[in-house]
Design a protein around this motif. Structure first.
Motif, PDB file in Angstrom:
ATOM      1  N   ARG A  37       0.847  -1.183   0.000  1.00 34.85           N
ATOM      2  CA  ARG A  37       0.000   0.000   0.000  1.00 34.85           C
ATOM      3  C   ARG A  37       0.876   1.225   0.000  1.00 34.85           C
ATOM      4  NH1 ARG A  37      -5.301  -0.126   3.813  1.00 34.85           N
ATOM      5  NH2 ARG A  37      -6.595  -0.846   2.136  1.00 34.85           N
ATOM      6  N   ALA A  38       0.511   2.179  -0.805  1.00 34.53           N
ATOM      7  CA  ALA A  38       1.249   3.440  -0.858  1.00 34.53           C
ATOM      8  C   ALA A  38       0.333   4.564  -0.400  1.00 34.53           C
ATOM      9  CB  ALA A  38       1.730   3.696  -2.283  1.00 34.53           C
ATOM     10  N   TYR A  39       0.890   5.510   0.350  1.00 34.39           N
ATOM     11  CA  TYR A  39       0.140   6.657   0.848  1.00 34.39           C
ATOM     12  C   TYR A  39       0.810   7.930   0.357  1.00 34.39           C
ATOM     13  CZ  TYR A  39      -2.013   3.281   3.941  1.00 34.39           C
ATOM     14  OH  TYR A  39      -2.699   2.204   4.431  1.00 34.39           O
ATOM     15  N   PRO A  40       0.027   8.922  -0.002  1.00 29.97           N
ATOM     16  CA  PRO A  40       0.620  10.182  -0.464  1.00 29.97           C
ATOM     17  C   PRO A  40       1.457  10.820   0.636  1.00 29.97           C
ATOM     18  CG  PRO A  40      -1.799  10.223  -0.635  1.00 29.97           C
ATOM     19  CD  PRO A  40      -1.410   8.933   0.008  1.00 29.97           C
ATOM     20  N   ARG A  41       2.548  11.404   0.261  1.00 33.93           N
ATOM     21  CA  ARG A  41       3.431  12.037   1.231  1.00 33.93           C
ATOM     22  C   ARG A  41       2.867  13.361   1.730  1.00 33.93           C
ATOM     23  NH1 ARG A  41       9.492  12.055   0.769  1.00 33.93           N
ATOM     24  NH2 ARG A  41       9.451  10.742   2.575  1.00 33.93           N
ATOM     25  N   LEU A  53      -0.816  11.969   8.085  1.00 32.26           N
ATOM     26  CA  LEU A  53      -1.733  11.160   8.875  1.00 32.26           C
ATOM     27  C   LEU A  53      -2.592  10.292   7.965  1.00 32.26           C
ATOM     28  CD1 LEU A  53      -2.971  13.826  11.426  1.00 32.26           C
ATOM     29  CD2 LEU A  53      -1.270  12.050  11.796  1.00 32.26           C
ATOM     30  N   ARG A  54      -2.552   8.985   8.175  1.00 28.99           N
ATOM     31  CA  ARG A  54      -3.383   8.088   7.366  1.00 28.99           C
ATOM     32  C   ARG A  54      -4.855   8.260   7.677  1.00 28.99           C
ATOM     33  NH1 ARG A  54      -0.265   2.466   7.867  1.00 28.99           N
ATOM     34  NH2 ARG A  54       1.792   3.355   7.693  1.00 28.99           N
ATOM     35  N   ASP A  55      -5.157   8.738   8.863  1.00 24.19           N
ATOM     36  CA  ASP A  55      -6.560   8.912   9.225  1.00 24.19           C
ATOM     37  C   ASP A  55      -7.039  10.354   9.034  1.00 24.19           C
ATOM     38  OD1 ASP A  55      -5.170  10.026  11.324  1.00 24.19           O
ATOM     39  OD2 ASP A  55      -6.286   8.992  12.889  1.00 24.19           O
ATOM     40  N   ALA A  56      -6.327  11.119   8.227  1.00 22.92           N
ATOM     41  CA  ALA A  56      -6.719  12.511   7.987  1.00 22.92           C
ATOM     42  C   ALA A  56      -8.086  12.584   7.315  1.00 22.92           C
ATOM     43  CB  ALA A  56      -5.671  13.222   7.139  1.00 22.92           C
ATOM     44  N   GLY A  57      -8.383  11.656   6.403  1.00 28.49           N
ATOM     45  CA  GLY A  57      -9.695  11.620   5.766  1.00 28.49           C
ATOM     46  C   GLY A  57     -10.796  11.370   6.783  1.00 28.49           C
ATOM     47  N   GLN A  58     -10.537  10.486   7.721  1.00 32.63           N
ATOM     48  CA  GLN A  58     -11.506  10.207   8.776  1.00 32.63           C
ATOM     49  C   GLN A  58     -11.695  11.431   9.671  1.00 32.63           C
ATOM     50  OE1 GLN A  58     -10.465   7.486  11.998  1.00 32.63           O
ATOM     51  NE2 GLN A  58     -12.438   6.456  11.680  1.00 32.63           N
ATOM     52  N   GLU A 115     -19.046   5.918  14.768  1.00 30.50           N
ATOM     53  CA  GLU A 115     -17.958   5.198  14.117  1.00 30.50           C
ATOM     54  C   GLU A 115     -17.858   5.725  12.697  1.00 30.50           C
ATOM     55  OE1 GLU A 115     -15.622   2.565  15.089  1.00 30.50           O
ATOM     56  OE2 GLU A 115     -16.186   3.724  16.852  1.00 30.50           O
ATOM     57  N   ALA A 116     -16.682   6.128  12.275  1.00 29.84           N
ATOM     58  CA  ALA A 116     -16.479   6.735  10.964  1.00 29.84           C
ATOM     59  C   ALA A 116     -15.722   5.784  10.042  1.00 29.84           C
ATOM     60  CB  ALA A 116     -15.723   8.045  11.103  1.00 29.84           C
ATOM     61  N   GLU A 117     -16.188   5.687   8.797  1.00 32.95           N
ATOM     62  CA  GLU A 117     -15.542   4.858   7.775  1.00 32.95           C
ATOM     63  C   GLU A 117     -15.401   5.681   6.505  1.00 32.95           C
ATOM     64  OE1 GLU A 117     -14.415   1.672   7.983  1.00 32.95           O
ATOM     65  OE2 GLU A 117     -15.026   1.548  10.085  1.00 32.95           O
ATOM     66  N   THR A 118     -14.185   5.799   6.013  1.00 35.28           N
ATOM     67  CA  THR A 118     -13.991   6.521   4.758  1.00 35.28           C
ATOM     68  C   THR A 118     -14.170   5.601   3.560  1.00 35.28           C
ATOM     69  OG1 THR A 118     -11.609   6.197   4.923  1.00 35.28           O
ATOM     70  CG2 THR A 118     -12.491   8.289   5.728  1.00 35.28           C
ATOM     71  N   ALA A 119     -13.886   4.302   3.729  1.00 35.93           N
ATOM     72  CA  ALA A 119     -14.028   3.349   2.625  1.00 35.93           C
ATOM     73  C   ALA A 119     -14.495   2.009   3.173  1.00 35.93           C
ATOM     74  CB  ALA A 119     -12.706   3.173   1.891  1.00 35.93           C
ATOM     75  N   ILE A 120     -15.690   1.604   2.791  1.00 36.51           N
ATOM     76  CA  ILE A 120     -16.212   0.303   3.211  1.00 36.51           C
ATOM     77  C   ILE A 120     -15.676  -0.748   2.243  1.00 36.51           C
ATOM     78  CG2 ILE A 120     -18.282  -1.091   3.567  1.00 36.51           C
ATOM     79  CD1 ILE A 120     -19.772   1.535   4.189  1.00 36.51           C
ATOM     80  N   THR A 121     -14.871  -1.653   2.761  1.00 38.84           N
ATOM     81  CA  THR A 121     -14.295  -2.696   1.909  1.00 38.84           C
ATOM     82  C   THR A 121     -14.922  -4.058   2.149  1.00 38.84           C
ATOM     83  OG1 THR A 121     -12.522  -3.051   3.506  1.00 38.84           O
ATOM     84  CG2 THR A 121     -12.071  -1.520   1.699  1.00 38.84           C
ATOM     85  N   ASP A 122     -15.462  -4.292   3.341  1.00 40.89           N
ATOM     86  CA  ASP A 122     -16.093  -5.566   3.678  1.00 40.89           C
ATOM     87  C   ASP A 122     -17.272  -5.274   4.598  1.00 40.89           C
ATOM     88  OD1 ASP A 122     -16.852  -8.049   4.732  1.00 40.89           O
ATOM     89  OD2 ASP A 122     -14.798  -8.801   4.799  1.00 40.89           O
ATOM     90  N   GLY A 123     -18.462  -5.263   4.028  1.00 45.12           N
ATOM     91  CA  GLY A 123     -19.666  -4.924   4.788  1.00 45.12           C
ATOM     92  C   GLY A 123     -19.933  -5.868   5.937  1.00 45.12           C
ATOM     93  N   LEU A 150     -15.237  13.301  10.338  1.00 49.56           N
ATOM     94  CA  LEU A 150     -15.759  13.573  11.683  1.00 49.56           C
ATOM     95  C   LEU A 150     -15.991  15.069  11.882  1.00 49.56           C
ATOM     96  CD1 LEU A 150     -13.556  11.052  13.641  1.00 49.56           C
ATOM     97  CD2 LEU A 150     -16.060  11.030  13.582  1.00 49.56           C
ATOM     98  N   GLY A 151     -15.119  15.889  11.358  1.00 45.19           N
ATOM     99  CA  GLY A 151     -15.286  17.340  11.459  1.00 45.19           C
ATOM    100  C   GLY A 151     -16.556  17.818  10.766  1.00 45.19           C
TER     101      GLY A 151
END
Length: 146
Positions: A14-18, A22-27, A73-81, A31-32
């Motif tokens: 898995r690659a994350y943008p530099r 924070l990997r949870d910045a989207g979450q 509970e916050a989810e940015t991407a549901i991968t397994d319902g 939440l905000g």
């Protein structure tokens, strides 16, 4: 990856943008957005630990009314319902609540996953937000897409 293939293993990377450390910045942004929808008299706290000593889990957020509390509970991407539904059922059971809000990023992929989750989450976004904007507990579990 070549080393894994030579011994019969599939290697996943898995690659994350530099730009966002924070990997949870989207979450956090999701939440905000929900926090901004709440009636001003409602309390808001993030990363609320479970009541059981030694349980490492936490609610992503907790909304506090005058005589009620509601976990989020916050989810940015549901991968397994199914896995998500099991995880949330266990959190409700162990966390001392009878209902919660599942906050989901409004994406095409998540919209496609939502119909499978409707049974444990009978309330829709409009119903939940209407109650929270008025400062009321929605009274049941619901999905909010923002």
């Amino acid at each position: 990856m070549c080393i894994g293939a030579t011994v019969g293993l599939e290697v996943a990377i898995r690659a994350y943008p530099r730009s966002d450390p924070l990997r949870d910045a989207g979450q956090a942004r999701l939440l905000g957005r929900l926090h901004g929808e709440l009636h001003p008299r409602l309390g808001w706290q993030q990363e609320v630990p479970f009541p059981s000593r030694g349980d490492p889990r936490a609610w992503d957020a907790l909304i506090r009314g005058e005589r009620w509390q509601l976990p989020v509970e916050a989810e940015t991407a549901i991968t397994d319902g199914q896995a998500l539904e099991r995880k949330l059922a266990l959190k409700i059971r162990d966390g001392g609540f009878d209902h919660l809000i599942l906050l989901v990023a409004d994406t095409r992929r998540n919209r496609a996953a939502i119909p499978a989750l409707r049974v444990p989450f009978p309330l829709r976004t409009r119903q939940v937000l209407a109650a929270l904007r008025e400062g009321r507990d929605p009274g049941a579990s619901g999905i909010v897409m923002l």
